[in-house]
Design a protein around this motif. Structure first.
Motif, PDB file in Angstrom:
ATOM      1  N   GLU A  83       0.833  -1.208   0.000  1.00 38.50           N
ATOM      2  CA  GLU A  83       0.000   0.000   0.000  1.00 38.50           C
ATOM      3  C   GLU A  83       0.864   1.253   0.000  1.00 38.50           C
ATOM      4  O   GLU A  83       0.544   2.241  -0.639  1.00 38.50           O
ATOM      5  N   HIS A  94      -1.246  -4.870   2.459  1.00 37.57           N
ATOM      6  CA  HIS A  94      -2.344  -5.792   2.709  1.00 37.57           C
ATOM      7  C   HIS A  94      -1.777  -7.201   2.537  1.00 37.57           C
ATOM      8  O   HIS A  94      -1.027  -7.454   1.586  1.00 37.57           O
ATOM      9  N   GLY A 206      -6.766   1.861  -1.474  1.00 37.24           N
ATOM     10  CA  GLY A 206      -8.026   2.312  -0.882  1.00 37.24           C
ATOM     11  C   GLY A 206      -8.951   2.951  -1.891  1.00 37.24           C
ATOM     12  O   GLY A 206     -10.164   3.040  -1.660  1.00 37.24           O
ATOM     13  N   GLN A 209     -11.710   0.650  -2.600  1.00 31.43           N
ATOM     14  CA  GLN A 209     -12.542   0.154  -1.504  1.00 31.43           C
ATOM     15  C   GLN A 209     -13.964   0.689  -1.623  1.00 31.43           C
ATOM     16  O   GLN A 209     -14.168   1.878  -1.872  1.00 31.43           O
ATOM     17  N   HIS A 222      -9.697   7.135   2.868  1.00 36.76           N
ATOM     18  CA  HIS A 222      -8.345   6.629   3.068  1.00 36.76           C
ATOM     19  C   HIS A 222      -7.363   7.785   2.851  1.00 36.76           C
ATOM     20  O   HIS A 222      -7.695   8.801   2.242  1.00 36.76           O
ATOM     21  N   ARG A 223      -6.146   7.606   3.341  1.00 36.97           N
ATOM     22  CA  ARG A 223      -5.132   8.651   3.230  1.00 36.97           C
ATOM     23  C   ARG A 223      -4.137   8.302   2.120  1.00 36.97           C
ATOM     24  O   ARG A 223      -3.759   7.147   1.950  1.00 36.97           O
ATOM     25  N   GLU A 224      -3.735   9.321   1.380  1.00 33.57           N
ATOM     26  CA  GLU A 224      -2.735   9.156   0.331  1.00 33.57           C
ATOM     27  C   GLU A 224      -1.733  10.299   0.412  1.00 33.57           C
ATOM     28  O   GLU A 224      -2.086  11.409   0.801  1.00 33.57           O
ATOM     29  N   ASP A 272       0.100  13.940   3.685  1.00 27.60           N
ATOM     30  CA  ASP A 272      -1.069  13.092   3.459  1.00 27.60           C
ATOM     31  C   ASP A 272      -2.328  13.931   3.242  1.00 27.60           C
ATOM     32  O   ASP A 272      -2.456  15.036   3.780  1.00 27.60           O
ATOM     33  N   ASP A 274      -6.744  13.337   3.072  1.00 26.94           N
ATOM     34  CA  ASP A 274      -7.933  12.483   3.152  1.00 26.94           C
ATOM     35  C   ASP A 274      -9.139  13.274   2.632  1.00 26.94           C
ATOM     36  O   ASP A 274     -10.271  13.022   3.017  1.00 26.94           O
TER      37      ASP A 274
END
Length: 349
Positions: A83, A94, A206, A209, A222-224, A272, A274
């Motif tokens: 990830e 994962h 994510g 998801q 999710h955070r990127e 990051d 979100d």
């Protein structure tokens, strides 16, 4: 606002499982955000909708071969999907196996390589590899095709599930709007007087998801990791000064720019995000968008609806299904100009 409002029926046959022979061979559905009008074109016709002085913002992240197969030293097959790369030897990943590995478990990688499970962080596992991660992935990793492509990766995916301008390794999913651009098209854009800038957002798994809540407002994104440099800020400022439009190539470029302008003013940013853009949320930077077609009930479809208006977006998707457009990562594209007064689902009731 209900997640179910963003559902649409998609025939299985319209999911693009392989890329076309040429990057630019895709179709282009044009949505005029002011009038709500649709036009059916080919992707190179994008040139007709851009003006000298416009600024196109691309995401130059590079997809890493993030999927590994192997087994525990004690036996038991497993699959690893990286990830995020933490440093030269550690990743967050994962891990799919019959039993989750415990701290200290040795993982043997098919093709050669070894890792140790260090600690679990909720759904993700911190793994430490015995050698540098990126060269290992390049050697034995598989391209992390999205679940809906539903086939093993092929050698050709190493090139085609990657933009021609990819530079910074770290994504586990491609910024797919950029897959339509080849070098000749980029040169044609420059010849027309369209400027370009690059942000970096490392797309995470994510992004695929599903939204598991009923109300959109209850969803946690999710955070990127992303970076918007001062050069991008300066390019946007210059674009505004000459009366040009900021055209984001892909939802990841939108999320990058709007994350760096959360207080209303675009500033250099690294870190990051979100950010969750859905109907009712403002856009401070982006005027037009190139994007692929997204999954039903996905956060990306919600972003497009926030940008173009909910009824206009859902009507465009209905037209795309009716006209047999190809959907998702290897599918066709849209060019959308921002709706100055976008309506949400509740306004459409």
């Amino acid at each position: 606002m209900r997640v179910a409002d963003f559902h649409f029926e998609l025939p299985e046959a319209l999911i693009a499982r392989h890329p076309l022979a040429e990057r630019r061979a895709s179709r282009l559905l044009v949505l005029d955000g002011t009038r709500g009008e649709l036009s059916h074109r080919q992707f190179p016709d994008l040139l007709d909708y851009l003006r000298p002085g416009d600024l196109m913002v691309f995401n130059n992240t590079r997809v890493i071969p993030a999927r590994l197969f192997g087994q525990k030293a004690s036996g038991g097959r497993l699959e690893i999907l990286v990830e995020r790369v933490l440093d030269s030897h550690r990743v967050l990943a994962h891990v799919r196996s019959s039993k989750s590995p415990k701290p200290g478990t040795r993982l043997l990688i098919d093709g050669g390589g070894e890792a140790e499970m260090v600690v679990r962080h909720d759904a993700l596992f911190e793994l430490r590899f015995a050698e540098e991660v990126l060269p290992l992935l390049d050697r034995v990793g598989h391209m992390p095709l999205p679940p809906y492509i539903d086939r093993p990766d092929e050698e050709a995916d190493r090139e085609r599930y990657q933009t021609v301008y990819a530079r910074h390794a770290g994504a586990v999913a491609a910024p797919t709007a950029g897959l339509h651009f080849d070098e000749a098209l980029l040169e044609a854009l420059a010849a027309k007087g369209v400027e370009r800038a690059f942000v970096t957002l490392h797309v995470g798994a994510g992004t695929f998801q599903p939204v598991r809540v009923e109300r959109i407002e209850d969803h946690h994104m999710h955070r990127e990791w992303l970076e918007v440099g001062q050069d991008v800020v300066d390019a946007v400022t210059a674009c505004r000064a000459r009366g040009g439009r900021v055209v984001a190539v892909g939802t990841t470029s939108v999320r990058s720019l709007e994350s760096a302008a959360r207080d209303g003013e675009l500033k250099a940013f690294s870190g990051d995000t979100d950010i969750f853009l859905y109907p009712g949320r403002p856009f401070h930077v982006v005027d037009a968008l190139v994007t692929n077609f997204h999954l039903p009930e996905s956060t990306l479809l919600m972003l497009v609806s926030a940008f173009a208006g909910y009824p206009e977006t859902m009507a465009a998707y209905a037209a795309a299904v009716e006209q047999g457009y190809r959907f998702f990562s290897y599918g066709d594209a849209m060019f959308i100009t921002r709706n100055p007064a976008p309506r949400g689902p509740e306004d459409n009731a």
